[in-house]
Structure formats: C-alpha cells, structure tokens
Scaffold this motif. Structure first.
Motif, PDB file in Angstrom:
ATOM      1  N   ILE A 238       0.821  -1.222   0.000  1.00 56.76           N
ATOM      2  CA  ILE A 238       0.000   0.000   0.000  1.00 56.76           C
ATOM      3  C   ILE A 238       0.850   1.265   0.000  1.00 56.76           C
ATOM      4  O   ILE A 238       0.626   2.184  -0.790  1.00 56.76           O
ATOM      5  N   HIS A 239       1.825   1.307   0.902  1.00 59.29           N
ATOM      6  CA  HIS A 239       2.568   2.565   1.079  1.00 59.29           C
ATOM      7  C   HIS A 239       3.356   2.948  -0.171  1.00 59.29           C
ATOM      8  O   HIS A 239       3.519   4.119  -0.485  1.00 59.29           O
ATOM      9  N   PHE A 242       0.969   4.496  -2.590  1.00 62.05           N
ATOM     10  CA  PHE A 242       0.553   5.805  -2.074  1.00 62.05           C
ATOM     11  C   PHE A 242       1.657   6.848  -2.277  1.00 62.05           C
ATOM     12  O   PHE A 242       1.391   7.964  -2.748  1.00 62.05           O
ATOM     13  N   PRO A 266      -6.559  -7.121   5.527  1.00 60.04           N
ATOM     14  CA  PRO A 266      -5.781  -8.050   6.350  1.00 60.04           C
ATOM     15  C   PRO A 266      -4.687  -7.322   7.110  1.00 60.04           C
ATOM     16  O   PRO A 266      -4.021  -6.437   6.573  1.00 60.04           O
ATOM     17  N   LEU A 267      -4.527  -7.704   8.362  1.00 56.11           N
ATOM     18  CA  LEU A 267      -3.511  -7.085   9.208  1.00 56.11           C
ATOM     19  C   LEU A 267      -2.135  -7.147   8.551  1.00 56.11           C
ATOM     20  O   LEU A 267      -1.344  -6.205   8.631  1.00 56.11           O
ATOM     21  N   LEU A 270      -1.117  -4.272   6.544  1.00 53.74           N
ATOM     22  CA  LEU A 270      -0.827  -3.055   7.296  1.00 53.74           C
ATOM     23  C   LEU A 270       0.543  -3.119   7.962  1.00 53.74           C
ATOM     24  O   LEU A 270       1.156  -2.096   8.236  1.00 53.74           O
ATOM     25  N   VAL A 273       3.041  -1.358   5.939  1.00 53.16           N
ATOM     26  CA  VAL A 273       2.851   0.092   6.012  1.00 53.16           C
ATOM     27  C   VAL A 273       3.511   0.642   7.271  1.00 53.16           C
ATOM     28  O   VAL A 273       4.236   1.642   7.238  1.00 53.16           O
ATOM     29  N   LEU A 274       3.282  -0.033   8.379  1.00 53.88           N
ATOM     30  CA  LEU A 274       3.888   0.386   9.646  1.00 53.88           C
ATOM     31  C   LEU A 274       5.405   0.315   9.556  1.00 53.88           C
ATOM     32  O   LEU A 274       6.100   1.241   9.975  1.00 53.88           O
ATOM     33  N   TYR A 277       6.693   3.389   7.418  1.00 61.69           N
ATOM     34  CA  TYR A 277       6.613   4.755   7.943  1.00 61.69           C
ATOM     35  C   TYR A 277       7.273   4.908   9.300  1.00 61.69           C
ATOM     36  O   TYR A 277       7.813   5.955   9.618  1.00 61.69           O
ATOM     37  N   LEU A 278       7.187   3.864  10.124  1.00 59.56           N
ATOM     38  CA  LEU A 278       7.826   3.957  11.448  1.00 59.56           C
ATOM     39  C   LEU A 278       9.278   3.486  11.401  1.00 59.56           C
ATOM     40  O   LEU A 278       9.973   3.562  12.405  1.00 59.56           O
ATOM     41  N   GLN A 279       9.710   2.979  10.270  1.00 62.85           N
ATOM     42  CA  GLN A 279      11.082   2.484  10.129  1.00 62.85           C
ATOM     43  C   GLN A 279      11.404   1.372  11.142  1.00 62.85           C
ATOM     44  O   GLN A 279      12.526   1.249  11.604  1.00 62.85           O
ATOM     45  N   THR A 280      10.401   0.596  11.474  1.00 65.40           N
ATOM     46  CA  THR A 280      10.628  -0.577  12.327  1.00 65.40           C
ATOM     47  C   THR A 280      11.012  -1.718  11.402  1.00 65.40           C
ATOM     48  O   THR A 280      10.170  -2.233  10.680  1.00 65.40           O
ATOM     49  N   HIS A 281      12.256  -2.096  11.428  1.00 66.76           N
ATOM     50  CA  HIS A 281      12.685  -3.083  10.436  1.00 66.76           C
ATOM     51  C   HIS A 281      12.379  -4.507  10.870  1.00 66.76           C
ATOM     52  O   HIS A 281      12.405  -5.417  10.061  1.00 66.76           O
ATOM     53  N   PHE A 283       9.641  -5.400  13.123  1.00 63.81           N
ATOM     54  CA  PHE A 283       8.368  -5.542  13.809  1.00 63.81           C
ATOM     55  C   PHE A 283       7.653  -6.788  13.306  1.00 63.81           C
ATOM     56  O   PHE A 283       7.657  -7.089  12.118  1.00 63.81           O
TER      57      PHE A 283
END
Lengths: 290, 290
Positions: A238-239, A242, A266-267, A270, A273-274, A277-281, A283
C-alpha cells in the motif's frame, strides 16, 4: 490455526427478509462474520466471514443453498454486473493455509452447488483454463447472455448442468489473494492529470504489476478519486503505491485530501505500512494484540 | 467481549524448570499467552497474557501462588530492580472493560496474594494514595530496603501482613494503561545532542505529557538510541513523537537508522499511526482481520 475467508456475493440487496434468511443459514455455523454489506442500487449483498476452513465451507454451502432457493434471477435488476443468484464466491487463504488447500475447499463447494443444479465455473487460482482466470471474462454479457453462451462447448461449466438455468443463473467460485481496496482523493478537478497518474501506477500501463486503478470524479467534493484494487499487497504494498501517487501528484502541484481503505483489510497488509513509515525493520505481527 | 491483559513480573529468569512450573500453573487457565520473556541477567521473567477478565484473574492467582511457593528472595540477585518473588503485576484494560472493573480484578488478586502471606501494595489506577501511584517510589531501595521500610506506618501494605517477609518480599499490583515501548536509533555518537532531543520530547522536561525517555549509547552500532515508554498512546500517539524526534534530529543533520517497537503492542496504538501516514481519516479497526 488455519484461517480461511469467504466473500460471497448474492444477487439481492433490497429484500431484508430474504437477506436475513440467508444470513441465518450462514450463522448456524461457527464462523466469524467480518462484514455483511447490502447495496440496494447494486441489488447485491456481500457476506464476508472467516474461520476454520471446514466451518467456512459448510457455512458457504448453507448460505448458497438458501440463496439459490429464495432468489429468482428472472426478476433481478441492479446496477452491478451479475450472472447468478449466488454470483461470485472467492475463497481467500488468510493464515496457515496454502492456495492448494483453499482450492480444494472451493472445489468441494463448487461440486455441492453443481449438485443443486447450478452451473458453476472455477476462476483465478482454481482453474488452469486461461479463459476462466478472470471473473470479468466469465461474466461478460452478464446473466442475460448466458442462455446463448451455454449453447457453446467453450462455456460448458466445471460443475453442474450444461444448460441455462433461468432461476439461479450461474456461479463463479475459486481462490484469490486478499484484495485491498484503497482510494486516494486528490484536490483537483483536472481529470487528464489524474488519468496520467493512474497510468503511472497501474500494472496494465507499466506501473505496479498488482495495481488496478481508475480515476473517478467526486463531483460534490470537487475532487478526483484514484480508486484502486491492490491485488497482491505483499508484492505491491500500500505505502509504495501511495507514495508514488503523492510524488506524481506533487509534480502538478496537487495534494492529497485523504484516503480510504474500503472494507476488510488483512492485518498483514498493514504491517508493511507500519514498517515503512515507522522504520521498524523487525516488527512482527505476533507483537500485536487486540 | 471483555479483554483484560496481565503482565506478571517474577524474580526468576534463569532456572528453566522453575519458570516452566510457573508457566504450567498459568496454562491450566483459558488465557491467550502473548509473550513469556526470561532475562537471565535481570534474573526476571515477564508473563504477558490476555483473555476474559475472570480467567485472567484465576490464571494470575495460580501463577503467583506457584512463584511465591518456589522463589526464595533471600537468594535472589539480578540487574533489574525488584522487591518480591512476584514483583509487579499490572492489569491492563484492553477492550470493553473500564478501568474501574480492572481495578476490582487487581484488588481481588491483591487480597488473594495477601491471604497467602505476601505484603501487597496497590499502585497507579488502583490507589488514591499519591505516594503509591508510582512503582518506582514504592520499590525504592528494592527488596533489601523493605525490612527497614516495613517498620514505618507509611509502608503498611494494602493487603497481607504488615511485616517483612524474607522469602517472598512484597508485591505491587494495580491497573495501568497499555504501555508502548518505542526506541528510535539515531546515526550519531553525540550524546549531548541526543539528550537535547530527549528533553524536547519527554513530559518531565516540557515535551509530550505521556512520554518517558532516555538516550542510550549503542556502542557497537556507533549509534544512540532514544528509548521510550509511551504511557498513553491515545493522547500522545507514536507517530507524533516519532515525527518530532525526526524534526529535532534533522536540525543537527542527524538521520534515523531505524526504530523498534518492543514487546506487545495494542492494535489500537497502531491505528493512529496508519491514519496519520496513510491519511485515512475514517479507517476503523473493525475493518482489520487476521
């Protein structure tokens, strides 16, 4: 724990009593209903639910049997394309289930519906026939065209009778990846620019392979919406789409007013996407609780 | 459906047999385990689980009884601050449950643990005593200080005996909002600049009210980590803190190498992040499936 989703489209969106009877047939089964969306103009209802694959299969059989019993396609009108009382039934592998396993479920459902006297076509991942991969191709001409289509060998159904059945019409079922419906509203009324943006992002014109997109004027809002289906959020997240839209729009001085994620998401889609944008490599979805 | 989370900290992080016995006591109950994290250096294990409030209460009683039976604090060493065998037990209201209801559960647990002969203190939302709001205040001086502290009326426990119990030490329990542990790694070794960034964001120094933060050098990586607890993600959301850190860092030409969301994260906290970056103004968590 295996999780399978079904998204059953039936050709009735107005008659609440009928829709409720169909719903009751589904709810006899242990499935988790995500959404039941009736559109009176479309004259169509979409049931979306999830659960153990065997429960989802049984729920879908019960739902479809009731819809075929109650809906008479000879009297159906509505703005959405359709070919049968039970129109299209995608099964969507969500968790711990392979496409192959989901295809088996779709075929068990197809055989059952065929045994009720409904012509059934397999599509997407449930068929190897290139002419049946796409719902749009199978449904071409809609319900009204099937009387003629079914005189030709190429339209022999995969299950059920090889003849036009006026009351039920025909059904398409199969397996597909979860769709993400994502719309971006741009602050412009210039449709030509928006068509260029659509060309830049959609697979058919050299953009991202798994993006289907059109530009739709939102007349009241004096905006234009880039309306998209992302058909594989793993390969085309998605990101990324966008950010590309924002970048292309910016080149014309056009801003984003907002976006919409439509229907169930679906989770997994997302998580990317997280991460972006949050730069959590690192997560992991396993960390999320609800 | 009511959902309550418990995060039980026990003072044993090395002895796998012991930890497993405690785990088995918990697992007799119908709770969903999110994480069991043993830290040998801390000599501490954190059990995080979620479920129906009554099941979570019973699981916590069983877990705590087993830990109090097996752990001897007179022999405990470890790098993490602690005051008891069952050290701190926050209950966290996750869904369809008020703080008041969660406080009732915490107090039922406190009474039970007191009845086993453990001095129990209520903290955060489970007490009105300003000196007992903060775990840090209650635990000051750690286990070793309690023999002296319990000679003074101000340290009379809320439940259990008013005397130092060498084997179990004391326990703190109560209710708090879900924490989000969020770390941002900055590409710099200049700790002075990072301390300024910390001052800019944390509540105690004029930043965001619900942010606790410190700057920690990551020597091997030649970076500095802004390590944070976001104690109310509704009022101070993750993305706002992150964007402020990026903006402050940028003023010194410092970039973000990456971030970490540590441990369990409530889906609710991520919804705001998605809304912000994807500009989805009306996205609802109800749309997410997994």
């Amino acid at each position: 724990m295996k999780r399978l989703m079904a998204e059953v489209n039936i050709s009735e969106g107005k008659d609440k009593t009928l829709i409720n009877e169909v719903r009751e047939a589904l709810l006899k089964n242990d499935v988790e209903v995500i959404d039941i969306d009736s559109e009176p103009n479309h004259n169509r209802t979409v049931f979306t639910y999830i659960g153990d694959p065997q429960n989802v299969l049984q729920g879908t059989k019960d739902l479809a049997a009731k819809a075929v019993e109650l809906i008479d396609m000879t009297k159906h009108t509505g703005s959405h394309p359709r070919m049968g009382a039970v129109d299209v039934v995608p099964f969507i592998p969500v968790k711990d289930i392979t496409t192959e396993e989901a295809v088996e479920i779709a075929k068990e459902f197809g055989k059952y519906l065929g045994s009720l006297g409904v012509p059934v076509y397999y599509y997407e991942d449930a068929t190897d026939n290139p002419d049946r991969k796409s719902l749009v191709k199978i449904r071409k001409g809609q319900y009204e065209a099937f009387e003629e289509k079914m005189k030709h060998e190429e339209w022999k159904p995969d299950e059920g009778p090889f003849e036009f059945v006026p009351k039920s019409g025909a059904t398409v079922t199969g397996v597909r990846f979860p769709l993400v419906a994502f719309n971006v509203n741009l602050i412009t009324e210039n449709i030509d620019i928006c068509k260029k943006i659509v060309q830049a992002i959609r697979g058919a014109t050299g953009g991202y392979k798994y993006v289907r997109a059109i530009a739709l004027p939102l007349e009241e809002e004096k905006m234009i919406q880039i309306s998209m289906n992302l058909v594989n959020y793993e390969k085309t997240p998605i990101h990324r789409v966008f950010e590309t839209i924002k970048s292309e729009a910016r080149a014309y001085g056009i801003s984003v007013a907002g976006t919409e994620l439509v229907g169930p998401v679906p989770l997994m889609a997302l998580e990317d996407v997280l991460d972006h944008y949050l730069q959590t490599h690192n997560f992991s979805m396993e960390q999320i609780y609800l």
